[in-house]
Design a protein around this motif. Structure first.
Motif, short mmCIF file in Angstrom:
data_model
loop_
_atom_site.label_atom_id
_atom_site.label_comp_id
_atom_site.label_asym_id
_atom_site.label_seq_id
_atom_site.Cartn_x
_atom_site.Cartn_y
_atom_site.Cartn_z
N GLY A 168 0.80 -1.22 0.00
CA GLY A 168 0.00 0.00 0.00
C GLY A 168 0.83 1.27 0.00
N SER A 169 2.17 1.13 -0.09
CA SER A 169 2.99 2.33 -0.15
C SER A 169 2.82 2.98 -1.52
N TYR A 170 3.13 4.23 -1.57
CA TYR A 170 2.93 5.00 -2.80
C TYR A 170 4.22 4.99 -3.61
N ASP A 171 4.26 4.17 -4.64
CA ASP A 171 5.42 4.07 -5.52
C ASP A 171 4.98 4.51 -6.91
N PRO A 172 5.21 5.76 -7.26
CA PRO A 172 4.74 6.26 -8.55
C PRO A 172 5.23 5.45 -9.75
N ALA A 173 6.45 4.94 -9.70
CA ALA A 173 6.97 4.15 -10.82
C ALA A 173 6.20 2.86 -10.98
N ALA A 174 5.89 2.19 -9.88
CA ALA A 174 5.11 0.94 -9.95
C ALA A 174 3.70 1.21 -10.44
N ILE A 175 3.13 2.31 -9.99
CA ILE A 175 1.77 2.67 -10.42
C ILE A 175 1.78 2.99 -11.91
N TYR A 176 2.77 3.74 -12.36
CA TYR A 176 2.88 4.06 -13.78
C TYR A 176 3.01 2.78 -14.61
N TYR A 200 -8.11 -1.94 -16.20
CA TYR A 200 -7.45 -0.65 -16.34
C TYR A 200 -8.11 0.40 -15.45
N ASP A 201 -9.44 0.45 -15.49
CA ASP A 201 -10.17 1.41 -14.66
C ASP A 201 -9.94 1.16 -13.17
N ALA A 202 -9.88 -0.10 -12.78
CA ALA A 202 -9.62 -0.44 -11.38
C ALA A 202 -8.21 -0.01 -10.97
N ALA A 234 -4.78 3.83 -8.08
CA ALA A 234 -3.73 4.86 -8.11
C ALA A 234 -4.25 6.17 -7.52
N ASP A 235 -5.47 6.53 -7.87
CA ASP A 235 -6.07 7.75 -7.32
C ASP A 235 -6.25 7.65 -5.81
N ALA A 236 -6.69 6.49 -5.34
CA ALA A 236 -6.88 6.30 -3.89
C ALA A 236 -5.55 6.39 -3.15
N ARG A 280 -2.87 7.99 -4.16
CA ARG A 280 -2.41 9.39 -4.23
C ARG A 280 -3.15 10.24 -3.19
N THR A 281 -4.45 10.01 -3.04
CA THR A 281 -5.24 10.74 -2.05
C THR A 281 -4.76 10.41 -0.64
N ARG A 282 -4.49 9.13 -0.41
CA ARG A 282 -4.01 8.72 0.92
C ARG A 282 -2.68 9.39 1.24
N GLN A 283 -1.80 9.46 0.25
CA GLN A 283 -0.50 10.10 0.48
C GLN A 283 -0.69 11.59 0.78
N ALA A 284 -1.58 12.25 0.07
CA ALA A 284 -1.83 13.67 0.32
C ALA A 284 -2.41 13.88 1.72
N THR A 285 -3.31 12.99 2.12
CA THR A 285 -3.90 13.08 3.46
C THR A 285 -2.83 12.88 4.53
N MET A 286 -1.95 11.91 4.31
CA MET A 286 -0.87 11.65 5.28
C MET A 286 0.07 12.85 5.39
N ARG A 287 0.37 13.49 4.26
CA ARG A 287 1.23 14.67 4.28
C ARG A 287 0.53 15.82 5.03
#
Length: 120
Positions: A11-19, A93-95, A100-102, A104-111
């Motif tokens: 559940g960590s936010y890894d932009p490269a893996a998400i991409y 793809y949609d899932a 990814a959006d969830a 990203r939102t979680r990371q923003a909330t944590m920050r």
């Protein structure tokens, strides 16, 4: 589709893996969509070819023979199967995008929470 925890490290936010996952699922969807579209576009040419080979005295009789043929039924089955595969690929793809959006939102909330905690 791999396990969410395998892709995003628990559940960590890894932009490269998400991409990478978005590109993979998006490409899979595009490939399957193209295959389905091709089969759909070939429906009339397949029917016309079968009608041309029919031993019928009229166009209507040739069409009836062609529509009733095993080859035409097989083409329709492949067409429907390809459309189903494309739809499933789109769902994946949609899932992946939603996840990814969830994240990203979680990371923003944590920050934001970390910033508020630092102000106390």
């Amino acid at each position: 589709m791999p396990n969410v925890n395998d892709i995003y490290g628990g559940g960590s936010y890894d932009p490269a893996a998400i991409y990478d996952q978005l590109v993979q699922t998006g490409t899979d969807w595009a490939d399957k969509e193209s295959a389905a579209a091709l089969l759909e576009e070939m429906r009339k040419p397949v029917l016309a070819a079968l009608m041309g080979r029919a031993e019928a005295k009229s166009v209507a009789a040739a069409e009836t023979q062609a529509l009733a043929s095993h080859e035409y039924a097989e083409h329709i089955r492949k067409m429907v199967d390809a459309r189903h595969a494309a739809t499933v690929a789109r769902v994946k793809y949609d899932a992946t995008r939603a996840l990814a959006d969830a994240l990203r939102t979680r990371q923003a909330t944590m920050r934001a929470e970390a910033g508020l905690a630092g102000m106390s």
